[in-house]
Design an enzyme around this catalytic site. Sequence first.
Site: not given
Length: 514
Positions: A5-6, A8, A36, A345
């Site tokens: 979720g980057g 976030r 990730s 990823d």
Amino acid sequence: MGSGGGFRAMVGLAGVFEALISSGIMDTAMYAAGLSGSTWYLSTLYSHPSWPTKETGPIHEELKTNIQSSVFWLLKPNLIYKYINAVLHKRRQGQPVSFSDFFGHMVGETILRERKDSSKLSDFRKKVEDGKAPMPLFTGVHVKNSVSAQVFQEWLEFSPYEVGLAKYGTFLNTELLGSKFFMGNVVKKHEELPLHYCQGVWGSAFCILFKRLFADNRNIDPIEMMRQDMDDEIMATESYNDASDESDDDDDGKDAETPQKKKKEEQESMLQQFLNSIFANANLFDSREKRSGVIHNFMRGLTFNAASMTPNSPLALFYQDHGIEFFDGRDELFPTTHKRLLVVDGGLTFNSPYPLLLRQHRNVDLIISFDFSGRPSDTSEPFKELLLAEKWADVNHIPFPKIDTTVLDEEGMKELYIFKDPDNEDCPIVMHFVLANIEFRKYKEPGIERTTKEEQDFGNFDVFDDPEAPYSTFNFKYEEISFDRLYQLMRFNTLNNLKEIKQCIAECIEKKKH
């Protein structure tokens, strides 16, 4: 366990850890797994000199400061030249390179800062050797260059002690990550790949879609974009996975003594490719091996057969969804004649690192999962990635609780859903924490209501429905208010369900007694 979720996921998991540490729950944890964006938080935490002996508060304040700048500052000429020189040096040593190298430098420059060039994954051993912190586990997916990643995918596990593929039971010492192997022996030792390189590989969904980071994609989930891109990408069998794979000629670092003039030409050529690939239609992104992480194949020269694979090895899954068929690669063995492995990823398969914790010999009883995956709306069903994990476990004959999505209709959107299989003592309990702002709107701490307008305004925000999309997976700049809200939300959601966590722990202990 944290999902992708980057930023976030990175910020949300920071809030989770603050809650788990302050409540003492972290002392009961054996593993801390990430995929990730969550790997970015875990690797930042474990590389910090203060962890685990000091409180995490100052570490999180440092992280907040580091991500308040725009990603564009990383494209300054002096930094680009710095990255290019490092990548060229790596290539001259006989190491494969790709855009993941550049992306790793950018991630490390953002969240590791002064630790970027000195941190390595094996350094984390000293963080866990006395048992004061759980064992950190990270993951990516090994894919083929010439086959759709939806057909062939193998989970690659990274820990401070070993890196490898559980499917084949093959692992190497983490300190040798990047070295060349043949028939299980080191034939050319290289320095361990730096932590920032691993960060680039673990979060390579963004590397694969890098040009899109500069467009307005705030409401698009990059994991879905990556899956679609990979589904359409069937490469011709050339480059890394062709007959030339048999030769070592291009790996010997023969140009290590490149004359200064040629080195300058190389720098200028790579700089042009780098800039063209970002702002134009150049070829740095035009094939999978140029965008994936690329490492030497540590299984090269080994001989495998189906009987040698571990009983519940993490394999490619087979399921039917929206007309897409995923091949069950249980009996497919990757050719050990290939010189390199392509790693992407892990969210390409599903966006939570369940395969790390479901390895047979880990005997995990309780999985506390925090899902930061993107959703179309705050009210959207929060089980998409969990259902993929259930299907993966099913085809691999691994005990996993039934995910009954009707619970959403019966109980509505909640912060936490608990799934069990009371009839199977080998099945772990799954606590599925959802990224949802529900009770936090009303309470600033569990049981303590918000009273002032300032407090109420702070808690009154949407995660996915905000038109400004501050929590978009593509957002690589967090204003202080955005960081604080998400951090405090996940801290609150965790603390607000401590009773449920403790009940599940007690249930697991009771089961062990019988």
